[in-house]
Design an enzyme around this catalytic site. Structure first.
Site, mmCIF file in Angstrom:
data_model
loop_
_atom_site.group_PDB
_atom_site.id
_atom_site.type_symbol
_atom_site.label_atom_id
_atom_site.label_comp_id
_atom_site.label_asym_id
_atom_site.label_seq_id
_atom_site.Cartn_x
_atom_site.Cartn_y
_atom_site.Cartn_z
ATOM 1 N N SER A 1 15.044 -7.273 1.101
ATOM 2 C CA SER A 1 16.053 -7.033 2.132
ATOM 3 C C SER A 1 16.432 -5.565 2.063
ATOM 4 C CB SER A 1 17.240 -7.974 1.911
ATOM 5 O OG SER A 1 18.239 -7.733 2.864
ATOM 6 N N LYS B 1 17.413 -7.998 8.579
ATOM 7 C CA LYS B 1 17.638 -8.211 7.141
ATOM 8 C C LYS B 1 18.715 -9.269 6.882
ATOM 9 C CE LYS B 1 14.599 -5.116 5.643
ATOM 10 N NZ LYS B 1 13.382 -5.499 4.910
ATOM 11 N N TYR C 1 17.717 -3.401 12.681
ATOM 12 C CA TYR C 1 17.285 -3.491 11.281
ATOM 13 C C TYR C 1 18.208 -4.429 10.492
ATOM 14 C CZ TYR C 1 15.836 -1.874 6.623
ATOM 15 O OH TYR C 1 15.380 -1.807 5.326
ATOM 16 N N ARG D 1 -1.768 -3.401 6.886
ATOM 17 C CA ARG D 1 -2.666 -3.297 8.040
ATOM 18 C C ARG D 1 -3.762 -2.260 7.824
ATOM 19 N NH1 ARG D 1 1.801 -1.673 12.176
ATOM 20 N NH2 ARG D 1 2.170 -0.519 10.264
ATOM 21 N N SER E 1 0.813 -1.223 0.000
ATOM 22 C CA SER E 1 0.000 0.000 0.000
ATOM 23 C C SER E 1 0.844 1.268 0.000
ATOM 24 C CB SER E 1 -0.931 0.007 1.216
ATOM 25 O OG SER E 1 -0.168 0.024 2.409
ATOM 26 N N SER E 2 2.171 1.134 0.024
ATOM 27 C CA SER E 2 3.020 2.325 0.159
ATOM 28 C C SER E 2 4.402 2.058 -0.445
ATOM 29 C CB SER E 2 3.153 2.660 1.648
ATOM 30 O OG SER E 2 4.088 3.678 1.872
ATOM 31 N N GLY E 3 5.114 3.125 -0.776
ATOM 32 C CA GLY E 3 6.538 3.045 -1.118
ATOM 33 C C GLY E 3 6.898 2.048 -2.206
HETATM 34 N N1 LIG Z 1 12.963 3.081 1.832
HETATM 35 C C1 LIG Z 1 14.191 2.628 1.934
HETATM 36 O O1 LIG Z 1 15.154 3.417 2.025
HETATM 37 C C2 LIG Z 1 14.471 1.165 1.889
HETATM 38 C C3 LIG Z 1 13.500 0.228 2.179
HETATM 39 N N2 LIG Z 1 13.816 -1.105 2.153
HETATM 40 C C4 LIG Z 1 12.797 -2.109 2.481
HETATM 41 O O2 LIG Z 1 11.738 -2.033 1.552
HETATM 42 C C5 LIG Z 1 10.515 -2.418 2.162
HETATM 43 C C6 LIG Z 1 9.456 -1.361 1.937
HETATM 44 O O3 LIG Z 1 9.891 -0.163 2.503
HETATM 45 P P1 LIG Z 1 9.246 1.256 2.154
HETATM 46 O O4 LIG Z 1 8.535 1.174 0.870
HETATM 47 O O5 LIG Z 1 10.289 2.267 2.366
HETATM 48 O O6 LIG Z 1 8.221 1.397 3.379
HETATM 49 P P2 LIG Z 1 6.756 2.067 3.519
HETATM 50 O O7 LIG Z 1 6.619 2.433 4.956
HETATM 51 O O8 LIG Z 1 6.531 3.104 2.475
HETATM 52 O O9 LIG Z 1 5.794 0.829 3.244
HETATM 53 C C7 LIG Z 1 5.746 -0.229 4.147
HETATM 54 C C8 LIG Z 1 4.564 -1.112 3.840
HETATM 55 O O10 LIG Z 1 4.558 -2.219 4.754
HETATM 56 C C9 LIG Z 1 3.296 -2.274 5.433
HETATM 57 N N3 LIG Z 1 3.495 -2.780 6.786
HETATM 58 C C10 LIG Z 1 4.284 -2.257 7.762
HETATM 59 N N4 LIG Z 1 4.175 -2.975 8.890
HETATM 60 C C11 LIG Z 1 3.304 -3.990 8.627
HETATM 61 C C12 LIG Z 1 2.774 -5.053 9.393
HETATM 62 N N5 LIG Z 1 3.111 -5.229 10.681
HETATM 63 N N6 LIG Z 1 1.897 -5.902 8.805
HETATM 64 C C13 LIG Z 1 1.539 -5.731 7.521
HETATM 65 N N7 LIG Z 1 2.016 -4.742 6.740
HETATM 66 C C14 LIG Z 1 2.884 -3.874 7.285
HETATM 67 C C15 LIG Z 1 2.794 -0.827 5.406
HETATM 68 O O11 LIG Z 1 1.378 -0.719 5.520
HETATM 69 P P3 LIG Z 1 0.638 -0.560 6.967
HETATM 70 O O12 LIG Z 1 1.452 0.401 7.765
HETATM 71 O O13 LIG Z 1 -0.738 -0.081 6.634
HETATM 72 O O14 LIG Z 1 0.604 -1.926 7.548
HETATM 73 C C16 LIG Z 1 3.228 -0.406 4.008
HETATM 74 O O15 LIG Z 1 2.338 -0.884 3.039
HETATM 75 C C17 LIG Z 1 10.840 -2.672 3.639
HETATM 76 O O16 LIG Z 1 11.048 -4.047 3.832
HETATM 77 C C18 LIG Z 1 12.147 -1.905 3.828
HETATM 78 O O17 LIG Z 1 12.918 -2.450 4.876
HETATM 79 C C19 LIG Z 1 15.054 -1.539 1.820
HETATM 80 C C20 LIG Z 1 16.032 -0.654 1.515
HETATM 81 C C21 LIG Z 1 15.826 0.769 1.526
HETATM 82 C C1 LIG Z 2 32.345 -0.075 -3.966
HETATM 83 C C2 LIG Z 2 31.664 -0.925 -2.976
HETATM 84 C C3 LIG Z 2 30.457 -0.315 -2.449
HETATM 85 C C4 LIG Z 2 30.404 -0.441 -0.975
HETATM 86 C C5 LIG Z 2 29.585 0.680 -0.495
HETATM 87 C C6 LIG Z 2 28.887 0.332 0.730
HETATM 88 C C7 LIG Z 2 27.859 1.358 1.014
HETATM 89 C C8 LIG Z 2 26.957 0.853 2.070
HETATM 90 C C9 LIG Z 2 25.822 1.777 2.273
HETATM 91 C C10 LIG Z 2 24.623 1.074 2.782
HETATM 92 C C11 LIG Z 2 23.428 1.927 2.601
HETATM 93 C C12 LIG Z 2 22.187 1.181 2.890
HETATM 94 C C13 LIG Z 2 20.953 2.003 2.722
HETATM 95 C C14 LIG Z 2 19.721 1.179 2.953
HETATM 96 C C15 LIG Z 2 18.685 1.988 3.661
HETATM 97 C C16 LIG Z 2 17.583 1.187 4.238
HETATM 98 O O1 LIG Z 2 17.484 0.012 4.187
HETATM 99 C C17 LIG Z 2 16.541 1.983 4.913
HETATM 100 N N1 LIG Z 2 15.474 1.164 5.184
HETATM 101 C C18 LIG Z 2 17.069 2.567 6.160
HETATM 102 O O2 LIG Z 2 17.394 3.884 5.947
#
Ligand SMILES: NC(=O)C1=CN([C@@H]2O[C@H](COP(=O)(O)OP(=O)(O)OC[C@H]3O[C@@H](n4cnc5c(N)ncnc54)[C@H](OP(=O)(O)O)[C@@H]3O)[C@@H](O)[C@H]2O)C=CC1
Ligand SMILES: CCCCCCCCCCCCCCCC(=O)[C@@H](N)CO
Length: 324
Positions: free
Chosen positions: A171, A189, A185, A68, A45-47
């Protein structure tokens, strides 16, 4: 031996290495078709999850999203209807609640592509986190993924469509390296990696293929929230690392899933990190295995240089805070 002899010998050994890797890399390469198949996305639902849902719809998949908050789910459904003219299904459950997850998954019908994308993140030093925050991060990100897989797996195994299917985990690059502020976190992961590696051996005989996606910082509502309260050192260390749009990450993720890749990176930095952290993980592509074998030594030096700069930031920061 002359120079030409030496280069011929080198060339021959590289070719032999390529042939050897082609024979031994496992699991075998595969392709996961998306069109007309059922793609189930948690946290859709997001992101990143919402971007992924929209792209899967655009590629002709039937999509279900789980989260949720029913209001956010309805909004996501309406926005996908508005941009693609297609209806998706929504199901409501907290991934922490196994019975709710099971009911939601069963109501959605047999899944061909399961994406465990839901997740929560906050950056604080472990000393500044209450136990309930740590338990929430590990519970939602790791145990929540177990709940989803446990609820969906039996149906996926019993499917009548015998084509290959996929289980993918969202992840993070923080599932490849631990960074200041991300103890819980990163633990969640890194945990997904162990889960994914072991699971792939358990489900390969059913033609189920596991992917682990490693996005860098991605512009989403959750990141905007987290950014407001990050420890300064987290900002300093992550400062130079690249960030992406949710749509770009979703595109890489979907392509990675379709090609059945075990590790899915999202940008060039991620490509290097995947090579560096390949370790004992499965590899389907003999070409990628070749790149890993020939570059692992040099990339270890690059990794040590990164650690050097990170520790220098930590040292400088604490030297300053002692003086102040
Ligand atoms: N944004 C970033 O920088 C990065 C994100 N990620 C990973 O990508 C994934 C998505 O992240 P992102 O798009 O940023 O996050 P958002 O917060 O935008 O979206 C998260 C989603 O997960 C749902 N959610 C959260 N908790 C629960 C729960 N307990 N049960 C069911 N659904 C849940 C939320 O809906 P609701 O709250 O309604 O339940 C929402 O739909 C995550 O796993 C994050 O760790 C990885 C690397 C970087
Ligand atoms: C040449 C070799 C390259 C090595 C570079 C290493 C850099 C590591 C940076 C790690 C950044 C991770 C961001 C994820 C953010 C995330 O998961 C969010 N949910 C939390 O902010």
């Amino acid at each position: 031996m002359s120079g030409t002899d030496l280069s011929l010998l080198l060339l021959l050994s590289l070719i032999l290495l390529l042939i050897f890797l082609k024979l031994i890399t496992r699991p075998h390469p595969t392709k996961i078709p998306i069109k007309s198949r059922h793609v189930f996305i948690t946290g859709g639902s997001s992101g990143i999850g919402l971007a992924l849902a929209r792209q899967a719809v655009a590629e002709g998949a039937r999509v279900t999203i789980l989260a949720r908050d029913i209001t956010k789910l309805e909004q996501a459904k309406a926005s996908i209807r508005a941009s693609t003219g297609t209806e998706i299904d929504i199901v409501c459950a907290d991934v922490l609640d196994f019975n709710a997850v099971k009911t939601a998954v069963e109501s959605a019908g047999v899944i061909d592509v399961l994406v465990c994308n839901h997740g929560v993140f906050f950056a604080y030093e472990v000393e500044n986190m209450e136990m309930n925050m740590i338990e929430n991060i590990i519970g939602v990100n790791l145990i929540g993924s177990f709940n989803i897989v446990k609820a969906a797996l039996a149906g996926m195994k019993k499917r009548t469509d015998r084509r290959p299917v996929s289980i993918a985990f969202m992840s993070s690059q923080l599932g490849q390296v631990g960074i200041y502020g991300y103890t819980a976190y990163s633990a969640s992961k890194f945990g997904l990696r162990g889960f994914a590696e072991a699971l792939q051996q358990e489900v390969i005989a059913d033609d189920i293929h596991v992917s682990l996606i490693f996005p860098p910082e991605t512009d989403t509502p959750a990141l905007a929230e987290e950014n407001k309260r990050r420890p300064p050192l987290t900002n300093i260390i992550l400062g130079s690392s690249g960030s992406m749009k949710a749509d770009e990450v979703a595109k890489k993720a979907l392509n990675g899933i379709k090609s059945g890749s075990f590790f899915v990176h999202c940008n060039f930095e991620g490509y290097l990190m995947s090579i560096m952290t390949a370790g004992l993980s499965p590899q389907r592509s003999y070409l990628m295995a070749f790149v890993e074998v020939v570059s692992v030594g040099v990339l270890r030096i690059v990794a040590l240089c990164f650690q050097w700069t990170w520790y220098r930031s930590v040292e400088k920061y604490y030297a300053k805070s002692k003086r102040a």
